[in-house]
Design a protein around this motif. Structure first.
Motif, PDB file in Angstrom:
ATOM      1  N   THR A 313      61.185  78.003  16.542  1.00 61.12           N
ATOM      2  CA  THR A 313      61.070  77.946  15.291  1.00 61.12           C
ATOM      3  C   THR A 313      62.525  77.823  14.862  1.00 61.12           C
ATOM      4  N   ILE A 314      62.665  77.219  13.482  1.00 62.60           N
ATOM      5  CA  ILE A 314      63.775  76.822  12.878  1.00 62.60           C
ATOM      6  C   ILE A 314      64.136  78.073  11.732  1.00 62.60           C
ATOM      7  N   LEU A 315      65.007  78.966  11.719  1.00 63.03           N
ATOM      8  CA  LEU A 315      65.380  79.798  10.678  1.00 63.03           C
ATOM      9  C   LEU A 315      66.205  78.963   9.643  1.00 63.03           C
ATOM     10  N   THR A 316      65.928  78.318   8.689  1.00 64.60           N
ATOM     11  CA  THR A 316      66.533  77.182   8.026  1.00 64.60           C
ATOM     12  C   THR A 316      67.493  77.746   7.140  1.00 64.60           C
ATOM     13  N   GLY A 317      67.545  78.988   6.384  1.00 64.30           N
ATOM     14  CA  GLY A 317      68.434  79.390   5.706  1.00 64.30           C
ATOM     15  C   GLY A 317      68.419  80.856   5.258  1.00 64.30           C
ATOM     16  N   ARG A 318      69.559  81.293   4.801  1.00 62.73           N
ATOM     17  CA  ARG A 318      69.670  82.682   4.437  1.00 62.73           C
ATOM     18  C   ARG A 318      69.920  83.039   3.223  1.00 62.73           C
ATOM     19  N   ASN A 319      69.796  82.062   2.257  1.00 59.96           N
ATOM     20  CA  ASN A 319      70.266  82.075   1.065  1.00 59.96           C
ATOM     21  C   ASN A 319      69.347  82.464  -0.343  1.00 59.96           C
ATOM     22  N   VAL A 320      68.762  83.950   0.044  1.00 58.56           N
ATOM     23  CA  VAL A 320      67.497  84.356  -0.580  1.00 58.56           C
ATOM     24  C   VAL A 320      67.936  85.038  -1.871  1.00 58.56           C
ATOM     25  N   ASP A 321      67.221  85.058  -2.881  1.00 57.66           N
ATOM     26  CA  ASP A 321      67.193  85.804  -3.893  1.00 57.66           C
ATOM     27  C   ASP A 321      67.209  87.483  -3.512  1.00 57.66           C
ATOM     28  N   MET A 322      68.165  88.142  -3.553  1.00 62.81           N
ATOM     29  CA  MET A 322      68.347  89.533  -2.999  1.00 62.81           C
ATOM     30  C   MET A 322      67.444  90.631  -3.700  1.00 62.81           C
ATOM     31  N   ALA A 323      67.253  90.367  -4.877  1.00 61.70           N
ATOM     32  CA  ALA A 323      66.358  91.370  -5.665  1.00 61.70           C
ATOM     33  C   ALA A 323      64.886  91.080  -5.073  1.00 61.70           C
ATOM     34  N   ALA A 324      64.460  89.592  -4.922  1.00 59.89           N
ATOM     35  CA  ALA A 324      63.009  89.626  -4.453  1.00 59.89           C
ATOM     36  C   ALA A 324      63.068  90.056  -2.915  1.00 59.89           C
ATOM     37  N   PHE A 325      64.296  89.746  -2.196  1.00 58.84           N
ATOM     38  CA  PHE A 325      64.113  90.235  -0.657  1.00 58.84           C
ATOM     39  C   PHE A 325      64.053  91.802  -0.568  1.00 58.84           C
ATOM     40  N   THR A 326      64.886  92.206  -1.219  1.00 60.31           N
ATOM     41  CA  THR A 326      64.787  93.837  -1.288  1.00 60.31           C
ATOM     42  C   THR A 326      63.317  94.222  -1.548  1.00 60.31           C
ATOM     43  N   LYS A 327      62.541  93.547  -2.595  1.00 51.82           N
ATOM     44  CA  LYS A 327      61.095  94.138  -2.616  1.00 51.82           C
ATOM     45  C   LYS A 327      60.085  93.811  -1.469  1.00 51.82           C
ATOM     46  N   VAL A 328      60.663  92.613  -0.924  1.00 53.58           N
ATOM     47  CA  VAL A 328      59.897  92.323   0.504  1.00 53.58           C
ATOM     48  C   VAL A 328      60.034  93.570   1.548  1.00 53.58           C
ATOM     49  N   VAL A 329      61.419  93.822   1.840  1.00 52.28           N
ATOM     50  CA  VAL A 329      61.486  94.579   2.865  1.00 52.28           C
ATOM     51  C   VAL A 329      61.544  96.068   2.523  1.00 52.28           C
ATOM     52  N   THR A 330      61.257  96.302   1.355  1.00 49.17           N
ATOM     53  CA  THR A 330      61.049  97.717   0.989  1.00 49.17           C
ATOM     54  C   THR A 330      59.428  98.088   0.762  1.00 49.17           C
ATOM     55  N   GLY A 331      58.598  96.507   0.876  1.00 42.91           N
ATOM     56  CA  GLY A 331      57.020  96.762   0.759  1.00 42.91           C
ATOM     57  C   GLY A 331      56.756  96.867  -0.640  1.00 42.91           C
ATOM     58  N   GLU A 332      57.350  96.347  -1.699  1.00 38.33           N
ATOM     59  CA  GLU A 332      57.000  96.649  -3.115  1.00 38.33           C
ATOM     60  C   GLU A 332      56.170  94.965  -3.294  1.00 38.33           C
ATOM     61  N   ASP A 333      55.386  95.303  -4.536  1.00 38.30           N
ATOM     62  CA  ASP A 333      54.775  93.848  -5.173  1.00 38.30           C
ATOM     63  C   ASP A 333      55.945  92.993  -5.630  1.00 38.30           C
ATOM     64  N   VAL A 334      55.611  91.715  -5.360  1.00 34.74           N
ATOM     65  CA  VAL A 334      56.672  90.613  -5.585  1.00 34.74           C
ATOM     66  C   VAL A 334      55.928  89.775  -6.633  1.00 34.74           C
ATOM     67  N   PRO A 335      56.218  89.529  -7.995  1.00 35.28           N
ATOM     68  CA  PRO A 335      55.819  88.742  -9.127  1.00 35.28           C
ATOM     69  C   PRO A 335      56.285  87.246  -8.740  1.00 35.28           C
ATOM     70  N   LEU A 336      55.296  86.435  -8.634  1.00 32.07           N
ATOM     71  CA  LEU A 336      55.694  84.882  -8.462  1.00 32.07           C
ATOM     72  C   LEU A 336      54.992  84.213  -9.441  1.00 32.07           C
ATOM     73  N   GLY A 337      55.428  84.060 -10.883  1.00 33.23           N
ATOM     74  CA  GLY A 337      54.556  83.185 -11.893  1.00 33.23           C
ATOM     75  C   GLY A 337      53.592  84.067 -12.171  1.00 33.23           C
ATOM     76  N   ASP A 338      52.414  83.383 -11.960  1.00 29.19           N
ATOM     77  CA  ASP A 338      51.073  83.898 -12.411  1.00 29.19           C
ATOM     78  C   ASP A 338      50.562  84.650 -11.395  1.00 29.19           C
ATOM     79  N   VAL A 339      51.038  84.778 -10.329  1.00 27.73           N
ATOM     80  CA  VAL A 339      50.386  85.608  -9.144  1.00 27.73           C
ATOM     81  C   VAL A 339      51.341  86.905  -8.792  1.00 27.73           C
ATOM     82  N   THR A 340      51.041  87.579  -8.136  1.00 29.22           N
ATOM     83  CA  THR A 340      51.831  88.644  -7.515  1.00 29.22           C
ATOM     84  C   THR A 340      51.456  89.077  -6.156  1.00 29.22           C
TER      85      THR A 340
END
Length: 348
Positions: A313-340
């Motif tokens: 598989t290709i890991l295409t990039g690392r330029n992630v929004d770190m605020a959202a990334f921190t939520k992901v790796v700490t197991g928090e909800d991530v709001p995405l527009g009209d869904v969470t």
């Protein structure tokens, strides 16, 4: 391949060849780097076959897009005043980097859906950034306007043979490092990466299975392939934001490449992308964007067909929004527009 016209538009050829991809490798050498292909013990155990990761996260701009941008900029006619492009982030970084290296102006047009971290990263590379509308189509329209009004040359994020050839060099490297590869997983957006990599891989080994993977909401290439022609889709916020945007109703290159060379397209949900990002962080000890995680996501969700040999598989990039990334790796909800996307802990 046909050169760009002075009006900034590209007259696309109907075909792209393996020779073009080899030529691109020579053109990008010294700026874009040859990235490592490394094993993933954790995913190998899940897959029941060797699972390898192509680390485009190690490019100088943190993403594979540098390859296509450098190749395209290297083909510009003498006297070019500058370049313009539309981007969901990483293409803009690549174009800004390549243009700076050549000493010419770069204008990057992006929609309001692009994370601020990516906007800031492009500005830091010296490019002029224009935020226009809420879709890639809006940003593309502004890029075209700039080319017509200011004499710039457009570099498409995907529907440009020089860009596609540059991305195709990834396929060359993977097959050189693992000639026995049975399945190649490629994140799928506008088709520049998937089309170029699949062309290279299939030309070298026609038996290899190449699978495009994308999010299940707003996936323009998947919808277009299903319809049999390019179609528009509504763009929505996604953890895999780099895979957003349309393919252009007048697509002249990548739709055909994907239709001819991809064996299948697999859709993954936001929850599955979330788990894929967690896996890359906890199991691989790497920071990667949601678009990089779709291969892991498909495997962990049990959506991949059985492979007869090694999978990459290709890991295409690392330029992630770190605020959202921190939520992901700490197991928090991530709001995405009209869904969470509901938080979930990574299973060790």
């Amino acid at each position: 391949m046909v050169p760009r016209s002075q009006k900034g538009m590209m007259e696309h050829p109907m075909t792209l060849s393996l020779a073009d991809i080899f030529a691109a490798r020579n053109a990008i050498s010294g700026i874009a780097v040859r990235t490592p292909l490394v094993p993933s013990p954790a995913m190998t155990e899940v897959a029941g076959a060797p699972f390898l990761m192509k680390l485009e996260t190690t490019q100088p701009v943190g993403a594979f897009k540098l390859r296509g941008a450098v190749n395209a900029v290297s083909r510009l006619p003498e006297g070019t005043k500058g370049v313009a492009c539309c981007s969901t982030g990483n293409h803009g970084r690549g174009v800004a980097y390549a243009a700076h290296a050549k000493g010419i102006r770069a204008v990057v047009c992006m929609s309001q859906l692009v994370p601020q971290a990516k906007v800031d990263g492009i500005r830091a590379l010296g490019a002029d950034v224009r935020i226009v509308g809420r879709s890639q189509d809006d940003a593309h329209a502004e890029s075209i306007r700039l080319c017509e009004s200011e004499g710039l040359i457009e570099i498409s994020p995907f529907d440009d043979p020089h860009v596609v050839a540059g991305q195709g060099t990834i396929g060359l490297e993977i097959l050189e490092d693992c000639p026995e590869l049975a399945m190649l997983l490629v994140p799928l957006s506008g088709g520049g990466l998937a089309g170029g990599v699949a062309l290279a891989a299939k030309a070298i080994n026609p038996a290899i299975r190449v699978i495009g993977i994308t999010m299940d909401r707003g996936a323009a290439m998947h919808a277009s392939l299903k319809a049999g022609h390019p179609v528009e889709v509504e763009e929505v916020a996604s953890l895999a934001d780099s895979l957003g945007g349309g393919i252009g109703l007048q697509n002249r290159l990548t739709f055909d490449l994907c239709r001819r060379h991809l064996d299948d397209v697999i859709l993954v949900t936001e929850e599955e992308i979330y788990r894929g990002m967690q896996s890359i962080y906890f199991d691989e000890r790497m920071v990667a964007e949601g678009a990089s995680a779709v291969g892991h996501a498909a495997l962990l969700a049990g959506k991949l067909p059985k492979a007869s040999g090694p999978i990459a598989t290709i890991l295409t990039g690392r330029n992630v929004d770190m605020a959202a990334f921190t939520k992901v790796v700490t197991g928090e909800d991530v709001p995405l527009g009209d869904v969470t996307v509901k938080g979930q802990r990574h299973a060790a």
